[in-house]
Design a protein around this motif. Structure first.
Motif, PDB file in Angstrom:
ATOM      1  N   UNK A 101      -3.696 -30.529  20.257  1.00 48.03           N
ATOM      2  CA  UNK A 101      -4.620 -29.423  20.061  1.00 48.03           C
ATOM      3  C   UNK A 101      -3.953 -28.146  20.553  1.00 48.03           C
ATOM      4  N   UNK A 102      -3.850 -27.169  19.681  1.00 48.22           N
ATOM      5  CA  UNK A 102      -3.211 -25.901  20.035  1.00 48.22           C
ATOM      6  C   UNK A 102      -4.298 -24.884  20.336  1.00 48.22           C
ATOM      7  N   UNK A 103      -4.227 -24.265  21.497  1.00 50.48           N
ATOM      8  CA  UNK A 103      -5.200 -23.249  21.896  1.00 50.48           C
ATOM      9  C   UNK A 103      -4.504 -21.902  21.973  1.00 50.48           C
ATOM     10  N   UNK A 104      -5.018 -20.959  21.197  1.00 50.09           N
ATOM     11  CA  UNK A 104      -4.470 -19.608  21.167  1.00 50.09           C
ATOM     12  C   UNK A 104      -5.577 -18.605  21.462  1.00 50.09           C
ATOM     13  N   UNK A 105      -5.179 -17.399  21.850  1.00 51.35           N
ATOM     14  CA  UNK A 105      -6.126 -16.331  22.125  1.00 51.35           C
ATOM     15  C   UNK A 105      -6.218 -15.393  20.931  1.00 51.35           C
ATOM     16  N   UNK A 106      -7.411 -14.935  20.654  1.00 48.96           N
ATOM     17  CA  UNK A 106      -7.629 -14.010  19.561  1.00 48.96           C
ATOM     18  C   UNK A 106      -6.753 -12.775  19.723  1.00 48.96           C
ATOM     19  N   UNK A 107      -6.117 -12.373  18.607  1.00 47.19           N
ATOM     20  CA  UNK A 107      -5.241 -11.193  18.545  1.00 47.19           C
ATOM     21  C   UNK A 107      -3.971 -11.324  19.386  1.00 47.19           C
ATOM     22  N   UNK A 108      -3.628 -12.533  19.756  1.00 42.33           N
ATOM     23  CA  UNK A 108      -2.342 -12.798  20.387  1.00 42.33           C
ATOM     24  C   UNK A 108      -1.544 -13.713  19.463  1.00 42.33           C
ATOM     25  N   UNK A 109      -0.570 -13.157  18.737  1.00 43.43           N
ATOM     26  CA  UNK A 109       0.160 -13.937  17.736  1.00 43.43           C
ATOM     27  C   UNK A 109       0.896 -15.125  18.342  1.00 43.43           C
ATOM     28  N   UNK A 110       1.037 -16.150  17.524  1.00 42.46           N
ATOM     29  CA  UNK A 110       1.769 -17.347  17.909  1.00 42.46           C
ATOM     30  C   UNK A 110       2.529 -17.836  16.686  1.00 42.46           C
ATOM     31  N   UNK A 111       3.779 -18.227  16.883  1.00 38.66           N
ATOM     32  CA  UNK A 111       4.570 -18.790  15.792  1.00 38.66           C
ATOM     33  C   UNK A 111       4.861 -20.253  16.083  1.00 38.66           C
ATOM     34  N   UNK A 112       4.840 -21.053  15.022  1.00 38.24           N
ATOM     35  CA  UNK A 112       5.115 -22.483  15.159  1.00 38.24           C
ATOM     36  C   UNK A 112       6.303 -22.835  14.270  1.00 38.24           C
ATOM     37  N   UNK A 113       7.269 -23.484  14.860  1.00 35.39           N
ATOM     38  CA  UNK A 113       8.418 -23.987  14.135  1.00 35.39           C
ATOM     39  C   UNK A 113       8.121 -25.428  13.749  1.00 35.39           C
ATOM     40  N   UNK A 114       7.728 -25.632  12.491  1.00 35.31           N
ATOM     41  CA  UNK A 114       7.380 -26.968  12.006  1.00 35.31           C
ATOM     42  C   UNK A 114       8.673 -27.705  11.650  1.00 35.31           C
ATOM     43  N   UNK A 115       8.943 -28.800  12.320  1.00 36.61           N
ATOM     44  CA  UNK A 115      10.206 -29.527  12.181  1.00 36.61           C
ATOM     45  C   UNK A 115       9.920 -30.949  11.725  1.00 36.61           C
ATOM     46  N   UNK A 116      10.631 -31.406  10.707  1.00 37.79           N
ATOM     47  CA  UNK A 116      10.462 -32.781  10.235  1.00 37.79           C
ATOM     48  C   UNK A 116      11.539 -33.679  10.809  1.00 37.79           C
ATOM     49  N   UNK A 117      11.107 -34.763  11.416  1.00 32.30           N
ATOM     50  CA  UNK A 117      12.003 -35.826  11.865  1.00 32.30           C
ATOM     51  C   UNK A 117      11.594 -37.149  11.207  1.00 32.30           C
ATOM     52  N   UNK A 118      10.976 -37.036  10.028  1.00 33.14           N
ATOM     53  CA  UNK A 118      10.464 -38.218   9.338  1.00 33.14           C
ATOM     54  C   UNK A 118      11.582 -38.931   8.571  1.00 33.14           C
ATOM     55  N   UNK A 119      11.402 -40.222   8.290  1.00 29.94           N
ATOM     56  CA  UNK A 119      12.391 -40.961   7.498  1.00 29.94           C
ATOM     57  C   UNK A 119      12.335 -40.546   6.032  1.00 29.94           C
TER      58      UNK A 119
END
Length: 576
Positions: A101-119
Motif C-alpha cells: 500500500x503506497x501512501x502519498x500526500x496531496x500535492x506532493x509528487x511521487x514517481x514510481x520506477x516500475x521494474x519487471x523481474x518476471x519470467x
C-alpha cells in the motif's frame, strides 16, 4: 470441470431493485445458500472458511521530498493463500499479493520506477486470437496503471505501452515510458489502486496477483479524526479458483466461439479472497474501524451484508441487528456528508467504498460479511461465492476510542450541466453468437480498439457522456484521467434503438444511487436498458507541460477484465 460459460439468454426468475430503484433481473437469492454450510464447490478443492487471519499489505509511506522516486518490482513468488493449501505461485508487486500500500500526500509528487523481474512464461493460458495478445508478442509483458489518478498520458499506463524484463516494449507510437511514472497527487484524499493494464492480457496479469492500494491523504481528512493507524484497514476483494496443489486455476472456454477459442466471457471463482487470503477472519476491538474497500475482481460484483454469526462463521439469524456500514467515501474521495445506517453495499469491479463500522458494545460477538450478488450480475446466480470474511470482536479495548464520524465531511463542487460543451451518446453493445447468445466480443461506441478515435474533448472542457447499454450485462465503465459526477439514468426502448438508432425513452430520468450523489466517481455501473449520464471536466494535472495542439492519449473501458481484454476498451484523446 466447472462450467465457465453461460448464455445471455437466461431465464429471469424474479425481480431485483437496485439502490437507485432500477428494476433488474435476478435468480433465486444466493442468501438461501449462504445460510447453509459449506458452499457449493466447483473446482474440486474444498476449503474451510475463516481459519486464516486477514493479512495487511505492507505500507510504503512517501516522504514528500522533492523528486522522490521509489522502485516497485514485479516478481514470481509463492504465498500461502489458505491454511490447507500448499503455497500458490503468484505474480506480485514487491513479491506480495496485494502489492504494498503506497501512501502519498496531496500535492506532493511521487514517481514510481516500475521494474519487471518476471519470467518469460506466463502462469495462465493466453488466447492469441485476442487483439493485443498475438503470439508474435512476448507472453509476459506489463504496464502499471494507477486507477483514478490524474496523471499525464505517458504515466497513465497506456495498454500498449508495455515492457518486459528483457527490455522489450510496446509498438511504435504507444508512448512507452522509459522513465519512472510521475504521479502529481493533485487530488484530495482518496482511495486509488494500481494494477496491470496490458492490452489483451489484463485479466490474466491481475488474476496472477498484480494489484495494490494507493492512498492519497490531505489535511482535510486529518482534521476529521476518523479511525486511523491499526484501525484503518484496506480490503481488496477478489475471487479465485485453485487446484489441489495450490496453483491458480483460470479456466479455458468450453464450446466457445471459433473467433476466441480460449477466452471466457467472465471469470467467477469458488472462493473470495481478501488481501490475498481465502475467506479470512479479523479480530477487532469494540470500537470504530475504517475500511478501504476495492473490488479488484475480474468480473464479480459484491452485494455485501453483515450477519450475526458464531465464532466459526455460522449464521445465527437474518436480523439487521448488526453494526451498520457508515459510508464516508467513494472512488473520487470523501463524501460531503456520510451515509449512515447502511446495511448493504453494492460494489462493481473497479469501484472503491470507504466505510466505517462501529463494533462498540459488540464484545464477544462475531459477524460474517456475506455476498449475495448473482453472477453474472444481475442475470446469473449460478456462480455464487457467498463467504467473504469474518469479524470477531474478541480483542480487548486497548485505549479509549476518540474517533468520530462527523455530520459534515468535505466541501463538494457540483459540475453544472449547462456548462457542458457537448453531450456524447456512447453505445455499449455486445456481439453474440446467433445459435445460443454466447457473447463473442463487446464494443464501446460501436468501434474496436484499433479504429479511429472518436472521443476528443478539449483540455479543461466539461462534457456529458451518456452510455447507452443495449446488452444484458451491467458494465462498470471507467474513464481514465478524470473524476466525474453521475447525473441520472433513464430507461429506453432497446428494440427501437437497435432497429432505427433513435433513443425513445420509456421512463423519466432517475436520480443517481444514494452513494453516487453528490460524489466524485471514476467507475460507474451502466445498467442494461438504461442511458447512464455522467458529467466530467477534462482537467490536466497541475503544472502540466503542454503546448497548443497537443493530443494526449487516454482510454475508457469496461472494468470487467474479460470484456476489457476483448475490445470493450477505447482510446480517447484530450486536445490542448
Amino acid at each position: 470441470m466447472p462450467r465457465t460459460m453461460l448464455s445471455r439468454r437466461r431465464l429471469l426468475q424474479r425481480g431485483l431493485t437496485s439502490a437507485a430503484g432500477l428494476t433488474l433481473s435476478k435468480t433465486v437469492p444466493a442468501m438461501q445458500q449462504a445460510m447453509a454450510s459449506p458452499a457449493q464447490i466447483r473446482s474440486g478443492v474444498r476449503l474451510t472458511r475463516y481459519v486464516d487471519p486477514l493479512p495487511i499489505p505492507p505500507v510504503f509511506h512517501a516522504t514528500g521530498k522533492p523528486n522522490e522516486v521509489i522502485d516497485i518490482e514485479t516478481h514470481q513468488f509463492q504465498q500461502k493463500v489458505h491454511r490447507d493449501l500448499p503455497p500458490t505461485t503468484l505474480w506480485g508487486y514487491n513479491s506480495s499479493w496485494p502489492g504494498p500500500t503506497i501512501e502519498a500526500q496531496s500535492n506532493q509528487p511521487l514517481s514510481i520506477n516500475w521494474i519487471s523481474k518476471l519470467p518469460t512464461t506466463h502462469l495462465l493460458p493466453i488466447d492469441h486470437s485476442i487483439h493485443g495478445a498475438e503470439s508474435s508478442l512476448p507472453a509476459v509483458r506489463n504496464v502499471a496503471h494507477l486507477h483514478g489518478a490524474c496523471a499525464m498520458p505517458d504515466d497513465d499506463g497506456y495498454p500498449e505501452a508495455w515492457f518486459t524484463a528483457q527490455g522489450e516494449h510496446g509498438p511504435h507510437g504507444a508512448k512507452f515510458n522509459p522513465r519512472p511514472s510521475a504521479y502529481p497527487n493533485c487530488q484530495p484524499s482518496t482511495t486509488l489502486w494500481y494494477h496491470d493494464h496490458c492490452l489483451g492480457i489484463t485479466r490474466l496479469n491481475v488474476y496472477a496477483g498484480l494489484a495494490g492500494f494507493y492512498l492519497i491523504r490531505d489535511e482535510a481528512e486529518k482534521a476529521l479524526n476518523l479511525p486511523q493507524g491499526d484501525y484503518e484497514i484496506p480490503l481488496m476483494l477478489q475471487d479465485r479458483l485453485f487446484h489441489h496443489d495450490g496453483s491458480l486455476y483460470y479456466p479455458k472456454v468450453v464450446n466457445g466461439p471459433k473467433e476466441h477459442p480460449i477466452w471466457i466471457q467472465e471469470f467467477y471463482g469458488d472462493y473470495n479472497c481478501v488481501n490475498g487470503k481465502v475467506t479470512p477472519f479479523l479480530e477487532v476491538e469494540p470500537r470504530r474501524y475504517r475500511f478501504r474497500i476495492v473490488n479488484a475482481a475480474n468480473a464479480r460484483f459484491y452485494h455485501l451484508r453483515l450477519f450475526n454469526s458464531d465464532a466459526t462463521g455460522k449464521i445465527l439469524n437474518d436480523s439487521f441487528d448488526t453494526p451498520s456500514f457508515q459510508q464516508i467515501g467513494t472512488d473520487g474521495g470523501l463524501l460531503p456528508a456520510p451515509l449512515l445506517e447502511l446495511h448493504y453495499l453494492l460494489v462493481a469491479p473497479g469501484e472503491r467504498f470507504d466505510i466505517v463500522i462501529d463494533f462498540s458494545g459488540c464484545e464477544a460477538k462475531s459477524f460474517s460479511l456475506v455476498n449475495d450478488a448473482p453472477a453474472p450480475y444481475t442475470m446469473g446466480g449460478q456462480y455464487l461465492a457467498e463467504d467473504v470474511m469474518l469479524f470477531r470482536v474478541t480483542k480487548p479495548l486497548s485505549s479509549q476510542d476518540t474517533s468520530v464520524v462527523l455530520e459534515t465531511l468535505v466541501p463538494f463542487e457540483p459540475l453544472v450541466p449547462t456548462y457542458a460543451t457537448r453531450e456524447r451518446l456512447l453505445l455499449v453493445s455486445e456481439k453474440e453468437r446467433p445459435s445460443d447468445g454466447y457473447v463473442i466480443t463487446g464494443l464501446l461506441g460501436n468501434a474496436r480498439w484499433h479504429e479511429p478515435i472518436t472521443e476528443d474533448p478539449k483540455a479543461g472542457s466539461t462534457e456529458i457522456w451518456s452510455f447507452i447499454n443495449i446488452t444484458g450485462d451491467v458494465h462498470p465503465l471507467h474513464v481514465h484521467l478524470v473524476r466525474f459526477q453521475v447525473l441520472n439514468r433513464q430507461t429506453f426502448d432497446v428494440p427501437t434503438y437497435q432497429q432505427t438508432g433513435k433513443l425513445v425513452f420509456t421512463g423519466r430520468p432517475m436520480a443517481p444511487e444514494s452513494n453516487e450523489r453528490p460524489a466524485y466517481k471514476d467507475t460507474i455501473k451502466s445498467y442494461p436498458g438504461y442511458v447512464t449520464r455522467v458529467i466530467m471536466r477534462f482537467d490536466l494535472p497541475h503544472g502540466a507541460q503542454v503546448s497548443p495542439g497537443d493530443e494526449l492519449l487516454y482510454v475508457w473501458h469496461c472494468h470487467i477484465l474479460e470484456h476489457e481484454d476483448n475490445e470493450m476498451m477505447r482510446p480517447y484523446k484530450v486536445i490542448v
